[in-house]
Design an enzyme around this catalytic site. Structure first.
Site, mmCIF file in Angstrom:
data_model
loop_
_atom_site.group_PDB
_atom_site.id
_atom_site.type_symbol
_atom_site.label_atom_id
_atom_site.label_comp_id
_atom_site.label_asym_id
_atom_site.label_seq_id
_atom_site.Cartn_x
_atom_site.Cartn_y
_atom_site.Cartn_z
ATOM 1 N N VAL A 140 0.844 -1.204 0.000
ATOM 2 C CA VAL A 140 0.000 0.000 0.000
ATOM 3 C C VAL A 140 0.882 1.257 0.000
ATOM 4 C CG1 VAL A 140 -1.832 1.269 1.173
ATOM 5 C CG2 VAL A 140 -1.825 -1.240 1.235
ATOM 6 N N LYS A 165 -12.492 -4.931 11.704
ATOM 7 C CA LYS A 165 -13.288 -4.049 10.833
ATOM 8 C C LYS A 165 -14.712 -3.925 11.368
ATOM 9 C CE LYS A 165 -10.384 -5.093 6.856
ATOM 10 N NZ LYS A 165 -10.097 -6.106 5.832
HETATM 11 N N1 HSE Z 1 -6.002 -8.843 4.648
HETATM 12 C C1 HSE Z 1 -7.024 -7.869 4.393
HETATM 13 C C2 HSE Z 1 -8.133 -8.532 3.622
HETATM 14 C C3 HSE Z 1 -6.437 -6.721 3.629
HETATM 15 O O1 HSE Z 1 -7.917 -9.628 3.102
HETATM 16 O O2 HSE Z 1 -9.216 -7.978 3.533
HETATM 17 C C4 HSE Z 1 -7.359 -5.541 3.492
HETATM 18 O O3 HSE Z 1 -7.732 -5.038 4.743
#
Ligand code: HSE
Length: 331
Positions: free
Chosen positions: A17, A206
């Site tokens: 990123v 998340k």
């Molecule tokens: N490892 C995370 C995913 C990367 O696969 O969604 C993005 O947050």
């Protein structure tokens, strides 16, 4: 481009990123300057090893191992190191010094978001982390701003790109979990520690961030019920398929109302059976999709790339431009 004020950008981390963020800042400098009314000057990129191979060729003189010094000399700090430390300390130092901070660090925001937001508030700095959830998909800003006047009841979706890639390849092409994981890793979807993805930790982080913003309350990551995909077998996927379902790793956060009128939030991550005619069944490979249910707006769906270097960089750049504009307005 004379006449534009310079804003010094300190980039911490240069993985898949970070390298794309640096590339975009350098490649689109003039366009961004015109859009913002200030020039974004990449002051430096802090890394552990200056000579490590990168995804993108970048001027060597930009690299430094002195992250603290870079933070001290920056107007806006972009943190893309991941993990808790030293990211937490460096972000705190940046905010205390009055710099705005952009980060994609979901683990850090899920664990220490409130403390860092408070540090930002105390000095009137901006802490933004759109890229921390569902990569390229604008979801946090819509929840925080566009839906600020509504009453959100549920947020539900696929928020981990790598597990979606793995389950999707197993379902549609009969790939083994090992083969699909290897490709997901090559595509840059998996975390450095893939356990975070396949055991559902990443999706739980998340879910915490989504729930905290949607429901205006702190939802600790430990309070998220979590199940990953490691127990899912090819046989289960085939059986689901024969019955008209597909298995997807879902994150769900919803507002609960008790009989006495008090509110709570339930958040959970688990592999779920989705009917094949449901829109979530059509979320393939590394894509993510988030449904938001709100009292007045009804049902909204946000869809797009949930992982990947350039895709995540797009969301980081959006936050960067937003932070930079504040300097121009305020300056
Ligand atoms: N490892 C995370 C995913 C990367 O696969 O969604 C993005 O947050």
């Amino acid at each position: 481009m004379n006449g534009y004020r310079d804003l010094r950008i300190g980039l911490l981390g240069c993985g898949s990123v970070g390298a794309q963020v640096a590339r975009l800042i350098l490649a689109h400098g003039d366009e961004l300057a015109a859009r913002i009314g200030a020039r974004l000057t990449l002051a430096g990129i802090a890394v552990r090893d200056v000579d490590a191979p990168r995804d993108v060729e970048l001027p060597r003189e930009l690299f430094t191992t002195d992250a603290e010094r870079l933070v001290q000399g920056s107007d806006i700090v972009i943190e893309l190191m991941g993990g808790i430390e030293p990211a937490r300390t460096l972000i705190t130092q940046a905010l205390q010094g009055g710099a705005d901070v952009v980060t994609a660090n979901k683990a850090l925001i899920a664990a220490h978001g409130p403390e860092l937001s408070e540090a930002a508030e105390q000095v009137g700095a901006q802490l933004s982390y759109e890229a921390a959830v569902a990569a390229a998909i604008p979801i946090l800003r819509p929840l925080r701003e566009s839906l600020a006047g509504d009453h959100i009841t549920r947020v539900l979706g696929i928020v981990n790109g790598s597990t979606n890639y793995i389950l999707d390849r197993m379902d549609r092409f009969g790939d083994s979990a090992e083969d699909a994981s290897r490709v997901a890793s090559e595509l840059g979807f998996l975390e450095a520690d893939p356990t975070l993805d396949v055991e559902g930790y990443d999706a739980a982080q998340k879910a915490t961030i989504l729930a905290s913003i949607a429901f205006h309350t702190e939802v600790p990551v430990d309070a998220v019920h979590r199940e990953g995909i490691t127990q899912i077998t090819a046989e289960q996927i085939d059986a689901a398929k024969s019955a008209g379902y597909v298995i997807k790793l879902l994150a769900i956060a919803e507002r609960l109302q008790a009989a006495d009128g008090t509110h709570g939030v339930s958040a959970r991550v688990y592999p779920a059976l989705i009917r094949r005619d449901h829109p979530l069944a059509a979320v393939h490979e590394g894509k993510n999709a988030v449904f938001v249910e709100a009292e007045a707006a009804g049902e909204l769906m946000f869809y797009g790339a949930g992982a990947g270097g350039a895709e995540t960089a797009s969301a980081v750049l959006g936050d960067l431009v937003s932070a930079a504009r504040r300097h121009v307005v305020g300056g």
